[in-house]
Enzyme design. Structure first.
Site, mmCIF file in Angstrom:
data_model
loop_
_atom_site.group_PDB
_atom_site.id
_atom_site.type_symbol
_atom_site.label_atom_id
_atom_site.label_comp_id
_atom_site.label_asym_id
_atom_site.label_seq_id
_atom_site.Cartn_x
_atom_site.Cartn_y
_atom_site.Cartn_z
ATOM 1 N N TYR A 56 0.861 -1.182 0.000
ATOM 2 C CA TYR A 56 0.000 0.000 0.000
ATOM 3 C C TYR A 56 0.902 1.238 0.000
ATOM 4 C CZ TYR A 56 -3.933 -3.047 1.384
ATOM 5 O OH TYR A 56 -4.909 -4.018 1.442
ATOM 6 N N HIS A 133 -1.281 -12.213 0.950
ATOM 7 C CA HIS A 133 -2.204 -11.250 0.326
ATOM 8 C C HIS A 133 -2.985 -11.860 -0.840
ATOM 9 C CE1 HIS A 133 -2.445 -6.590 -0.378
ATOM 10 N NE2 HIS A 133 -3.619 -7.153 -0.559
ATOM 11 N N SER A 211 -13.227 -4.055 1.917
ATOM 12 C CA SER A 211 -14.148 -3.266 1.081
ATOM 13 C C SER A 211 -15.605 -3.532 1.494
ATOM 14 C CB SER A 211 -13.937 -3.565 -0.404
ATOM 15 O OG SER A 211 -12.601 -3.338 -0.785
ATOM 16 N N PRO A 212 -15.915 -3.429 2.803
ATOM 17 C CA PRO A 212 -17.263 -3.787 3.271
ATOM 18 C C PRO A 212 -18.332 -2.787 2.849
ATOM 19 C CG PRO A 212 -15.995 -2.821 5.069
ATOM 20 C CD PRO A 212 -15.039 -2.984 3.906
ATOM 21 N N LEU A 213 -17.892 -1.617 2.379
ATOM 22 C CA LEU A 213 -18.862 -0.622 1.891
ATOM 23 C C LEU A 213 -18.864 -0.581 0.369
ATOM 24 C CD1 LEU A 213 -18.049 2.247 4.455
ATOM 25 C CD2 LEU A 213 -19.988 0.656 4.497
ATOM 26 N N GLY A 216 -17.032 2.213 -0.702
ATOM 27 C CA GLY A 216 -17.653 3.482 -0.311
ATOM 28 C C GLY A 216 -19.055 3.657 -0.864
ATOM 29 N N SER A 219 -22.268 3.724 1.316
ATOM 30 C CA SER A 219 -22.509 4.851 2.220
ATOM 31 C C SER A 219 -23.589 5.767 1.654
ATOM 32 C CB SER A 219 -21.224 5.662 2.412
ATOM 33 O OG SER A 219 -20.867 6.285 1.188
HETATM 34 N N1 LIG Z 1 -6.988 -8.098 1.124
HETATM 35 C C1 LIG Z 1 -7.151 -7.338 0.073
HETATM 36 O O1 LIG Z 1 -6.819 -7.710 -1.047
HETATM 37 C C2 LIG Z 1 -7.722 -5.951 0.244
HETATM 38 C C3 LIG Z 1 -8.198 -5.254 -0.873
HETATM 39 C C4 LIG Z 1 -8.759 -3.992 -0.670
HETATM 40 C C5 LIG Z 1 -8.821 -3.449 0.607
HETATM 41 N N2 LIG Z 1 -8.315 -4.156 1.666
HETATM 42 C C6 LIG Z 1 -8.381 -3.608 3.039
HETATM 43 O O2 LIG Z 1 -9.740 -3.303 3.337
HETATM 44 C C7 LIG Z 1 -9.855 -1.943 3.773
HETATM 45 C C8 LIG Z 1 -11.199 -1.366 3.401
HETATM 46 O O3 LIG Z 1 -11.493 -1.535 2.026
HETATM 47 P P1 LIG Z 1 -11.640 -0.332 1.010
HETATM 48 O O4 LIG Z 1 -11.012 0.900 1.555
HETATM 49 O O5 LIG Z 1 -11.204 -0.848 -0.307
HETATM 50 O O6 LIG Z 1 -13.222 -0.165 0.854
HETATM 51 P P2 LIG Z 1 -14.419 0.318 1.826
HETATM 52 O O7 LIG Z 1 -13.991 0.252 3.216
HETATM 53 O O8 LIG Z 1 -15.602 -0.434 1.369
HETATM 54 O O9 LIG Z 1 -14.628 1.826 1.363
HETATM 55 C C9 LIG Z 1 -13.695 2.824 1.593
HETATM 56 C C10 LIG Z 1 -14.217 4.114 0.979
HETATM 57 O O10 LIG Z 1 -15.448 4.453 1.578
HETATM 58 C C11 LIG Z 1 -15.434 5.776 2.074
HETATM 59 N N3 LIG Z 1 -16.133 5.730 3.373
HETATM 60 C C12 LIG Z 1 -15.781 5.009 4.467
HETATM 61 N N4 LIG Z 1 -16.667 5.214 5.470
HETATM 62 C C13 LIG Z 1 -17.596 6.068 4.986
HETATM 63 C C14 LIG Z 1 -18.759 6.656 5.536
HETATM 64 N N5 LIG Z 1 -19.152 6.395 6.781
HETATM 65 N N6 LIG Z 1 -19.485 7.508 4.746
HETATM 66 C C15 LIG Z 1 -19.101 7.774 3.494
HETATM 67 N N7 LIG Z 1 -18.003 7.246 2.901
HETATM 68 C C16 LIG Z 1 -17.261 6.394 3.650
HETATM 69 C C17 LIG Z 1 -13.990 6.157 2.210
HETATM 70 O O11 LIG Z 1 -13.817 7.523 1.883
HETATM 71 P P3 LIG Z 1 -13.076 8.542 2.904
HETATM 72 O O12 LIG Z 1 -11.705 8.000 3.122
HETATM 73 O O13 LIG Z 1 -13.107 9.818 2.129
HETATM 74 O O14 LIG Z 1 -13.922 8.559 4.128
HETATM 75 C C18 LIG Z 1 -13.286 5.279 1.169
HETATM 76 O O15 LIG Z 1 -13.148 5.959 -0.040
HETATM 77 C C19 LIG Z 1 -8.646 -1.248 3.115
HETATM 78 O O16 LIG Z 1 -8.295 -0.073 3.799
HETATM 79 C C20 LIG Z 1 -7.587 -2.317 3.208
HETATM 80 O O17 LIG Z 1 -6.974 -2.278 4.487
HETATM 81 C C21 LIG Z 1 -7.781 -5.399 1.498
#
Ligand SMILES: NC(=O)c1ccc[n+]([C@@H]2O[C@H](COP(=O)([O-])OP(=O)(O)OC[C@H]3O[C@@H](n4cnc5c(N)ncnc54)[C@H](OP(=O)(O)O)[C@@H]3O)[C@@H](O)[C@H]2O)c1
Length: 333
Positions: A56, A133, A211-213, A216, A219
């Site tokens: 990252y 990963h 990526s539970p949202l 994003g 939201s």
């Molecule tokens: N194992 C894997 O291959 C893998 C792949 C992807 C991700 N991940 C991990 O999973 C974590 C989360 O996944 P992700 O970041 O891809 O997706 P996510 O958590 O589904 O969504 C993140 C996005 O949602 C926005 N957001 C979060 N909370 C919000 C709220 N309450 N209201 C409005 N917008 C909101 C954030 O924007 P703002 O920052 O502007 O709030 C960000 O752009 C990553 O940080 C990483 O650590 C792992």
């Protein structure tokens, strides 16, 4: 205070923090000052697990995320769980030739090289939860698990896990060295890994939902004309953020909004509460760079949805039209 739950035998905050977006995938990296404030607030609210990976990074610094977390989480190190990942590395044959492509490498040598780098950047002598990963088709799960068992014996890691793996891979690896958690894409739009739930339950393996949202979207704070910088923000090409997808996802937004009204919650909180109430061993790791959202997302752990409510949501999700969602391979049982 944010509730705790167990993934395998590891206790973590029920909602934990995905840190990727601080450096990577969602536009320019956050400033150090902003991240320091974010992490301090996360600790105060009760987040205990912080998720990163060695890859990252930013265009200038491929390990930006681990380095920043290492420095800023140091004061809290003994209160928290640090999760990081190996097994996707930079192709170093490209050094000096521009952006280094990412390759999967699950060989013992690559894992050993990665752990040393991560320990140094994270300024710690152990990683609490160390993930492979991505599965490397060239390396057997037993070989990866043996390497992880050695790292546990040496005290360099306490627990291990794998991200995006099949039932066969999980079973074979788990036999050699018990897996604490699998990390999978999981959201109301990405439910294909539910096929693995009986196996996770049987083996006492937690699910860390990434990526539970749906990056994003769930939201409900984005609009069909939301703009993303294609150079730094992956959402510019994610199918769920395409203009036409908003119409296709209307029933989904309606459902989430209706539940949010009923439960006096926000759409993000409903999206997270749905999975939290489904199984006691699921831990979502929503990513955010904003303090207000960090607090909002933590609030999901206090929302109660009954088993029937969860079942009815699943049924509605099964039956409604939805756009495609960004996400790797669909792994089924
Ligand atoms: N194992 C894997 O291959 C893998 C792949 C992807 C991700 N991940 C991990 O999973 C974590 C989360 O996944 P992700 O970041 O891809 O997706 P996510 O958590 O589904 O969504 C993140 C996005 O949602 C926005 N957001 C979060 N909370 C919000 C709220 N309450 N209201 C409005 N917008 C909101 C954030 O924007 P703002 O920052 O502007 O709030 C960000 O752009 C990553 O940080 C990483 O650590 C792992």
């Amino acid at each position: 205070m944010l509730a705790k739950r167990n993934i395998g035998n590891l206790e973590v905050s029920a909602v934990s923090l995905g840190c990727m977006g601080i450096s990577h995938a969602y536009g320019e990296a956050s400033s150090k000052q902003d991240v320091a404030e974010l992490l301090a607030k996360a600790i105060e609210v009760g987040y205990t697990m912080f998720d990163t990976a060695e890859v990252y990074g930013t265009a200038d610094n491929p390990h930006h995320n681990e380095e920043l977390l290492g420095e800023l989480l140091k004061p809290y190190r003994n209160q928290i769980v640090i999760a990081t990942k190996c097994g996707i590395t930079f192709d170093k044959s490209f050094i000096g030739k521009g952006t280094m492509p990412l390759i999967t490498d699950g060989s013992p040598n690559a894992i050993r090289e990665s752990i040393e780098g991560s320990l140094q950047r994270l300024q710690t002598d152990h990683i609490d939860l160390y993930y492979q990963h991505r599965v490397d088709p060239k390396v057997k799960p037993e070989t990866v698990a043996e390497t992880m068992a050695e790292l546990i014996k040496e005290g360099k890691i306490l627990h291990w896990g794998v991200s995006e793996a099949s039932e066969e891979y999980i079973r074979r690896a788990h036999k050699v060295c018990p897996i604490t958690a699998v990390q999978m894409r999981y959201s109301m739009m990405a439910r294909w890994h539910e096929a693995l739930f009986p196996i996770l339950e049987e083996l006492n393996i937690g699910l860390v939902a990434f990526s539970p949202l749906a990056n994003g979207l769930l939201s409900n704070s984005y609009k069909p004309d939301s703009q993303f910088d294609a150079k730094t923000d992956y959402r510019a090409s994610m199918p769920q953020f395409k203009k036409e997808s908003f119409e296709k996802n209307k029933a989904l937004f309606d459902l989430i909004n209706q539940l949010a009204t009923e439960k006096e919650a926000t759409p993000s909180q409903i999206s997270l509460a749905w999975m939290l109430c489904k199984k006691p061993w699921i831990v979502p790791i929503p990513g955010t760079r904003k303090v207000t959202r960090l607090i909002e997302n933590a609030g999901a752990a206090a929302i109660q949805l009954s088993a029937d409510e969860v079942k009815n949501i699943d049924k509605a999700l099964d039956e409604m039209e939805m756009s495609d969602v960004f996400g790797g391979s669909k792994i089924v049982k």
